[in-house]
Design a protein around this motif. Structure first.
Motif, PDB file in Angstrom:
ATOM      1  N   PRO A 396      31.382  68.197  23.985  1.00 49.73           N
ATOM      2  CA  PRO A 396      31.220  69.384  24.842  1.00 49.73           C
ATOM      3  C   PRO A 396      31.013  70.651  24.022  1.00 49.73           C
ATOM      4  O   PRO A 396      31.468  70.768  22.882  1.00 49.73           O
ATOM      5  N   SER A 397      30.306  71.587  24.617  1.00 49.07           N
ATOM      6  CA  SER A 397      30.066  72.866  23.946  1.00 49.07           C
ATOM      7  C   SER A 397      31.241  73.817  24.136  1.00 49.07           C
ATOM      8  O   SER A 397      31.429  74.743  23.358  1.00 49.07           O
ATOM      9  N   ASN A 398      32.036  73.591  25.183  1.00 52.13           N
ATOM     10  CA  ASN A 398      33.188  74.454  25.448  1.00 52.13           C
ATOM     11  C   ASN A 398      34.456  73.603  25.472  1.00 52.13           C
ATOM     12  O   ASN A 398      34.811  73.009  26.477  1.00 52.13           O
ATOM     13  N   TRP A 399      35.154  73.589  24.338  1.00 52.36           N
ATOM     14  CA  TRP A 399      36.339  72.745  24.214  1.00 52.36           C
ATOM     15  C   TRP A 399      37.521  73.267  25.019  1.00 52.36           C
ATOM     16  O   TRP A 399      38.464  72.525  25.305  1.00 52.36           O
ATOM     17  N   GLN A 400      37.522  74.538  25.370  1.00 55.37           N
ATOM     18  CA  GLN A 400      38.648  75.111  26.111  1.00 55.37           C
ATOM     19  C   GLN A 400      38.832  74.444  27.474  1.00 55.37           C
ATOM     20  O   GLN A 400      39.927  74.441  28.027  1.00 55.37           O
ATOM     21  N   GLU A 401      37.773  73.909  28.010  1.00 55.61           N
ATOM     22  CA  GLU A 401      37.850  73.279  29.325  1.00 55.61           C
ATOM     23  C   GLU A 401      38.273  71.813  29.244  1.00 55.61           C
ATOM     24  O   GLU A 401      38.470  71.156  30.271  1.00 55.61           O
ATOM     25  N   VAL A 402      38.406  71.298  28.023  1.00 60.07           N
ATOM     26  CA  VAL A 402      38.742  69.887  27.837  1.00 60.07           C
ATOM     27  C   VAL A 402      40.255  69.739  27.658  1.00 60.07           C
ATOM     28  O   VAL A 402      40.836  70.352  26.756  1.00 60.07           O
ATOM     29  N   PRO A 403      40.926  68.940  28.473  1.00 59.62           N
ATOM     30  CA  PRO A 403      42.381  68.770  28.344  1.00 59.62           C
ATOM     31  C   PRO A 403      42.761  68.011  27.073  1.00 59.62           C
ATOM     32  O   PRO A 403      41.946  67.267  26.506  1.00 59.62           O
ATOM     33  N   ASP A 404      44.008  68.181  26.650  1.00 52.12           N
ATOM     34  CA  ASP A 404      44.510  67.492  25.466  1.00 52.12           C
ATOM     35  C   ASP A 404      44.349  65.984  25.591  1.00 52.12           C
ATOM     36  O   ASP A 404      44.042  65.294  24.605  1.00 52.12           O
ATOM     37  N   LEU A 405      44.600  65.466  26.784  1.00 49.10           N
ATOM     38  CA  LEU A 405      44.491  64.027  27.025  1.00 49.10           C
ATOM     39  C   LEU A 405      43.119  63.510  26.604  1.00 49.10           C
ATOM     40  O   LEU A 405      42.991  62.501  25.895  1.00 49.10           O
ATOM     41  N   THR A 406      42.067  64.185  27.031  1.00 43.39           N
ATOM     42  CA  THR A 406      40.702  63.749  26.731  1.00 43.39           C
ATOM     43  C   THR A 406      40.403  63.841  25.239  1.00 43.39           C
ATOM     44  O   THR A 406      39.805  62.926  24.655  1.00 43.39           O
ATOM     45  N   VAL A 407      40.810  64.949  24.622  1.00 40.79           N
ATOM     46  CA  VAL A 407      40.555  65.130  23.190  1.00 40.79           C
ATOM     47  C   VAL A 407      41.222  64.024  22.377  1.00 40.79           C
ATOM     48  O   VAL A 407      40.600  63.389  21.516  1.00 40.79           O
ATOM     49  N   ALA A 408      42.485  63.761  22.672  1.00 37.98           N
ATOM     50  CA  ALA A 408      43.216  62.736  21.918  1.00 37.98           C
ATOM     51  C   ALA A 408      42.658  61.346  22.175  1.00 37.98           C
ATOM     52  O   ALA A 408      42.508  60.531  21.240  1.00 37.98           O
ATOM     53  N   ASN A 409      42.349  61.051  23.423  1.00 33.46           N
ATOM     54  CA  ASN A 409      41.809  59.725  23.736  1.00 33.46           C
ATOM     55  C   ASN A 409      40.456  59.493  23.060  1.00 33.46           C
ATOM     56  O   ASN A 409      40.192  58.413  22.513  1.00 33.46           O
ATOM     57  N   LEU A 410      39.573  60.491  23.110  1.00 33.04           N
ATOM     58  CA  LEU A 410      38.271  60.353  22.464  1.00 33.04           C
ATOM     59  C   LEU A 410      38.410  60.213  20.955  1.00 33.04           C
ATOM     60  O   LEU A 410      37.691  59.422  20.316  1.00 33.04           O
ATOM     61  N   TYR A 411      39.308  60.961  20.384  1.00 28.66           N
ATOM     62  CA  TYR A 411      39.529  60.891  18.935  1.00 28.66           C
ATOM     63  C   TYR A 411      39.889  59.467  18.526  1.00 28.66           C
ATOM     64  O   TYR A 411      39.303  58.903  17.587  1.00 28.66           O
ATOM     65  N   HIS A 412      40.839  58.880  19.223  1.00 27.99           N
ATOM     66  CA  HIS A 412      41.279  57.532  18.849  1.00 27.99           C
ATOM     67  C   HIS A 412      40.253  56.472  19.247  1.00 27.99           C
ATOM     68  O   HIS A 412      40.171  55.418  18.598  1.00 27.99           O
ATOM     69  N   TYR A 413      39.437  56.749  20.253  1.00 31.05           N
ATOM     70  CA  TYR A 413      38.348  55.830  20.604  1.00 31.05           C
ATOM     71  C   TYR A 413      37.341  55.754  19.453  1.00 31.05           C
ATOM     72  O   TYR A 413      36.960  54.665  19.005  1.00 31.05           O
ATOM     73  N   PHE A 414      36.927  56.927  18.952  1.00 36.03           N
ATOM     74  CA  PHE A 414      35.949  56.933  17.866  1.00 36.03           C
ATOM     75  C   PHE A 414      36.565  56.431  16.551  1.00 36.03           C
ATOM     76  O   PHE A 414      35.881  55.814  15.737  1.00 36.03           O
ATOM     77  N   LYS A 415      37.852  56.673  16.364  1.00 35.27           N
ATOM     78  CA  LYS A 415      38.523  56.148  15.175  1.00 35.27           C
ATOM     79  C   LYS A 415      38.486  54.626  15.180  1.00 35.27           C
ATOM     80  O   LYS A 415      38.239  53.981  14.146  1.00 35.27           O
ATOM     81  N   GLN A 416      38.733  54.048  16.329  1.00 37.70           N
ATOM     82  CA  GLN A 416      38.712  52.594  16.461  1.00 37.70           C
ATOM     83  C   GLN A 416      37.295  52.052  16.242  1.00 37.70           C
ATOM     84  O   GLN A 416      37.108  51.037  15.565  1.00 37.70           O
ATOM     85  N   GLN A 417      36.316  52.743  16.826  1.00 42.12           N
ATOM     86  CA  GLN A 417      34.925  52.314  16.649  1.00 42.12           C
ATOM     87  C   GLN A 417      34.532  52.366  15.171  1.00 42.12           C
ATOM     88  O   GLN A 417      33.863  51.462  14.667  1.00 42.12           O
ATOM     89  N   GLU A 418      34.960  53.405  14.496  1.00 37.52           N
ATOM     90  CA  GLU A 418      34.624  53.571  13.076  1.00 37.52           C
ATOM     91  C   GLU A 418      35.322  52.498  12.238  1.00 37.52           C
ATOM     92  O   GLU A 418      34.742  51.967  11.274  1.00 37.52           O
ATOM     93  N   ARG A 419      36.531  52.157  12.633  1.00 41.20           N
ATOM     94  CA  ARG A 419      37.313  51.166  11.887  1.00 41.20           C
ATOM     95  C   ARG A 419      36.644  49.785  11.927  1.00 41.20           C
ATOM     96  O   ARG A 419      36.692  49.035  10.963  1.00 41.20           O
ATOM     97  N   TYR A 420      36.047  49.467  13.063  1.00 38.25           N
ATOM     98  CA  TYR A 420      35.459  48.132  13.225  1.00 38.25           C
ATOM     99  C   TYR A 420      33.938  48.118  13.057  1.00 38.25           C
ATOM    100  O   TYR A 420      33.293  47.108  13.305  1.00 38.25           O
ATOM    101  N   ALA A 421      33.408  49.246  12.637  1.00 39.27           N
ATOM    102  CA  ALA A 421      31.954  49.325  12.445  1.00 39.27           C
ATOM    103  C   ALA A 421      31.503  48.496  11.248  1.00 39.27           C
ATOM    104  O   ALA A 421      32.211  48.361  10.264  1.00 39.27           O
TER     105      ALA A 421
END
Length: 421
Positions: A396-421
């Motif tokens: 997103p271009s405006n992170w202020q509108e994104v809740p903590d839940l979404t930020v943390a979940n996306l972070y760990h989603y991409f971390k997992q994807q990177e780990r198994y890439a």
């Protein structure tokens, strides 16, 4: 921070006849004044939510002059300090079951935030007795599982627990001594004698605080147990700050409150980093959240009020000191605290988050509550990975509108994807 005033004052504020006093930055303070004349008219009698730790002198709006001039001022403050004594007794008693010795961790659910708030009310209503700085844990938890009750019985034989209990009983005794000495000090009519006596009170409380900060108390203690130990020290730290406020050492009060707020934030992050399992996070998340969304803003408001008072003229300070003190908190205006019969909002929110997230993400979300700027690292990583992996819509271009839940979940989603890439 939303303050609560006596009903007549609330009505006048609603009509525009009175207004809540604000400092130069536009932050509301715990008092009201006449809109037309600017004259101070009332102190707040409470806030819209029940803090977990703070007894907060701003809740009754007492200045040093009022403390010295009115017996009523002392009675109200002493009543609050009694509540503080009971809070410390409850907090330190609970650590025996959740973080010390052979029974460490078994009582996390028995002493979660909801249970603690209910037990604090039981102590206030004299349904539970405090003895030597502890409560009768088995009586307090009579409705818990048989496993927990049996472990409470075995706890009395645990050497590590006995060691902790001895240290804390002595420390609590010093805390009580300090509060009693404060009672006598404020009854002294001679200002010099009173000031000298207050120095003695301060030294006694510092001795108690040093014992609660004893590193030996934190060895082989779980994250939950460490939190409770630190909570005890934070409460005593506030009590010492009140002594400085009584002496009208406003510069020191402000500095101490600033230091305490930083200490709470830093210690909370250390405790979160030591969290090792879901059960521990279930205990920590709602409690740490309440401290950082209610207690810390209250401490900040106290500091704002002290800083604002330093800017007042002698006549304004005299006017403030002459205000009639609020009536006892039985007023309907103060019936705004969370009902212990209902789960606190922090617990309900956490249960909702658990349904949409997982342990690692939840722990990061708690870190964001304690220190919001930690989100920036996660945001940057999500932005980079989303664009690099062909998911620009997840950047997103405006992170202020994104809740903590979404930020943390996306972070760990991409971390997992990177780990198994």
């Amino acid at each position: 921070m939303i303050f609560v005033f006596p009903p007549s004052v609330q009505a006048a504020i609603a009509s525009g006849a009175y207004e809540v006093v604000k400092n130069g930055a536009g932050v509301a303070l715990g008092m009201a004044r006449d809109t037309a004349t600017g004259q101070f008219v009332a102190h707040a009698v409470g806030v819209t939510a029940q803090p977990f730790l703070s007894f907060a002198p701003l809740q009754i709006g007492l200045t040093g002059m009022q403390m010295a001039q009115t017996h009523l001022g002392f009675q109200k403050t002493y009543s609050m300090l009694n509540d503080v004594l009971n809070t410390v007794a409850l907090l330190q008693a609970s650590t025996a079951l959740i973080g010390v010795g052979t029974v460490a961790g078994v009582g996390l659910s028995a002493f979660n935030i909801w249970q603690t708030l209910k037990l604090r009310e039981d102590i206030k209503q004299l349904r539970l007795e405090v003895k030597d700085g502890f409560i009768d844990i088995k009586r307090a938890l009579h409705d818990q599982s048989q496993e927990i009750l049996q472990r409470i019985d075995r706890m009395s034989e645990d050497i590590e627990f006995k060691h902790h209990q001895t240290i804390l009983s002595v420390s609590y005794g010093k805390f009580i001594e300090g509060i009693k000495r404060l009672e006598y000090a404020l009854k002294l009519e001679d200002s010099n004698s009173r000031r000298e006596a207050l120095f003695g009170v301060e030294n006694t409380l510092y001795d108690a605080l040093a014992n609660y900060n004893n590193p030996a108390l934190y060895q082989q203690t779980s994250a939950a147990g460490q939190l409770r130990r630190m909570e005890c020290s934070w409460v005593i730290d506030q009590t010492i700050t009140t002594i400085y406020q009584i002496r009208e050492e406003h510069q020191v009060v402000s500095a101490r409150l600033s230091d305490l707020r930083k200490k709470i934030r830093d210690s909370s992050l250390q405790i979160i980093d030591r969290c090792e399992c879901d059960n521990e996070l279930d205990f920590l998340f709602p409690e740490v959240m309440r401290i950082h969304t209610q207690d810390l803003p209250l401490l900040e408001s106290w500091q704002n009020q002290v800083d604002w008072m330093k800017s007042l003229s002698p006549s304004e300070l005299q006017e403030l000191a002459s205000l009639e003190l609020p009536a006892e908190e039985s007023s309907a205006a103060t019936e705004n605290i969370n009902n212990p019969a209902e789960p606190p909002v922090e617990l309900s929110l956490y249960e909702t988050l658990k349904q949409k997230s997982h342990y690692d993400s939840l722990r990061d979300q708690l870190r964001f509550i304690v220190k919001p700027e930690l989100r920036q690292h996660h945001e940057s990583y999500v932005f980079q990975r989303a664009n690099a992996t062909g998911y620009p819509a997840l950047a997103p271009s405006n992170w202020q509108e994104v809740p903590d839940l979404t930020v943390a979940n996306l972070y760990h989603y991409f971390k997992q994807q990177e780990r198994y890439a």
